[in-house]
Design an enzyme around this catalytic site. Structure first.
Site, PDB file in Angstrom:
ATOM      1  N   ALA A   1       1.412  -1.583   0.117  1.00  0.00           N
ATOM      2  CA  ALA A   1      -0.061   0.142  -0.061  1.00  0.00           C
ATOM      3  C   ALA A   1       1.273   1.319   0.215  1.00  0.00           C
ATOM      4  O   ALA A   1       0.582   2.505  -0.635  1.00  0.00           O
ATOM      5  CB  ALA A   1      -0.895   0.175   1.484  1.00  0.00           C
ATOM      6  N   HIS A   2       2.042   1.381   0.742  1.00  0.00           N
ATOM      7  CA  HIS A   2       2.790   2.472   0.806  1.00  0.00           C
ATOM      8  C   HIS A   2       4.073   1.865   1.238  1.00  0.00           C
ATOM      9  O   HIS A   2       4.822   0.889   1.786  1.00  0.00           O
ATOM     10  CB  HIS A   2       2.343   3.657   1.787  1.00  0.00           C
ATOM     11  CG  HIS A   2       0.657   3.274   1.828  1.00  0.00           C
ATOM     12  ND1 HIS A   2      -0.308   2.670   3.001  1.00  0.00           N
ATOM     13  CD2 HIS A   2       0.239   4.497   0.853  1.00  0.00           C
ATOM     14  CE1 HIS A   2      -1.166   3.069   2.769  1.00  0.00           C
ATOM     15  NE2 HIS A   2      -1.146   3.897   1.623  1.00  0.00           N
ATOM     16  N   GLN A   3       5.174   2.668   0.770  1.00  0.00           N
ATOM     17  CA  GLN A   3       6.513   1.984   0.890  1.00  0.00           C
ATOM     18  C   GLN A   3       7.096   3.438   2.004  1.00  0.00           C
ATOM     19  O   GLN A   3       7.651   4.207   1.843  1.00  0.00           O
ATOM     20  CB  GLN A   3       7.706   2.294  -0.566  1.00  0.00           C
ATOM     21  CG  GLN A   3       7.058   1.406  -1.490  1.00  0.00           C
ATOM     22  CD  GLN A   3       5.606   1.698  -2.748  1.00  0.00           C
ATOM     23  OE1 GLN A   3       5.021   2.850  -2.464  1.00  0.00           O
ATOM     24  NE2 GLN A   3       4.028   0.886  -2.117  1.00  0.00           N
TER      25      GLN A   3
END
Length: 277
Positions: free
Chosen positions: A199-201
């Site tokens: 979803a997010h890094q």
């Protein structure tokens, strides 16, 4: 990779990668839903976000349902099944279980050609939380009246609600549904086959109070390097407990204001020195 290619040797550069790993659950409803229309991320469930008592768990979120993304997300069996799957998308809904990961990965250069490579395996700790989210999403979809519920886990059959169960109206206590949920838990996430989404890094240039524990200081300045700053999600010292867009914007704003203040002070000092000369 930009920092490494610039000659920096801080051992933490590229480490501590956090990805907010996700698994999702889909459902087919009797009526048309047309899920690609309207707003995305319209609902979030926070009940499972602190499963370990230390802030690690999952958020359940309504998701973006663009056909080009959604239709490629589930295990492939054969062409006919895929065509049938795609033809029913107008009746589908999908929810994700997004984990605040305790595990981490690495970004590193390919030893042969230097291209960016990513190493990340979802930990057993985080898989346990994601599974709780998958089960919870399935329960929500059942209560909402889904006729069929499926996961992105290979080898796991979909649950199909029977007309008999609908007539009895037992809710999630439907024995067939409970048996399927147990199959989901028993099947688990086969490590060689199961795909997870990111979803997010975050985190590969994490912020720290000392040079030996991170890449940038609390002002975003790269340790040991003058006039070099990082101001994005990579400076997060751990995975955020929320979708990090606003957090990333706030960090970038804070660091940029610090840079502006520092440059202003330097200009003031230079002008003062010129006046004295």
């Amino acid at each position: 990779m930009l920092l490494k290619r610039s000659g920096l040797v801080n051992q933490h550069i590229g480490l501590h990668l956090k990805l907010h790993p996700v698994s999702w659950v889909g459902a087919v409803f009797p009526e048309d839903v047309r899920p690609w229309e309207g707003s995305i991320l319209t609902a979030v469930v926070n009940e499972f976000e602190n499963l370990d008592g230390k802030g690690h768990g999952v958020k359940l979120e309504a998701m973006c349902m663009l056909p080009g993304w959604w239709l490629t997300s589930f295990p492939w069996t054969n062409g006919v099944d895929f065509k049938l799957f795609a033809s029913r998308m107008k009746n589908m809904v999908g929810y994700i279980a997004l984990a605040r990961d305790k595990g981490s990965g690495t970004v590193y250069p390919d030893p042969k050609d230097g291209r960016v490579r990513v190493q990340y395996t979802v930990s057993k700790f985080d898989k346990k939380h994601i599974m709780e989210g998958v089960v919870a999403n399935a329960k929500i979809l059942y209560i909402e009246g889904a006729a069929e519920i499926f996961t992105m886990i290979p080898g796991l059959p979909a649950f199909v609600r029977s007309a008999h169960a609908a007539a009895l109206d037992q809710g999630i206590n439907d024995p067939a549904f409970q048996t399927w949920l147990q199959q989901v838990r028993t099947h688990g996430f086969p490590s060689a086959d199961t795909a997870f989404g990111s979803a997010h890094q975050m985190g590969t240039c994490r912020m720290s109070t000392t040079p030996g524990t991170g890449v940038v200081d609390p002002n975003g300045r790269v340790w040991g390097t003058e006039r070099l700053y990082v101001a994005d999600a990579s400076v997060l010292p751990s995975a955020s407990g929320v979708n990090p867009m606003v957090t990333t914007m706030a960090i970038a704003d804070l660091i940029s204001r610090g840079i502006a203040a520092e440059m202003s002070a330097e200009r003031g000092a230079q002008e003062e020195l010129k006046a004295r000369l």
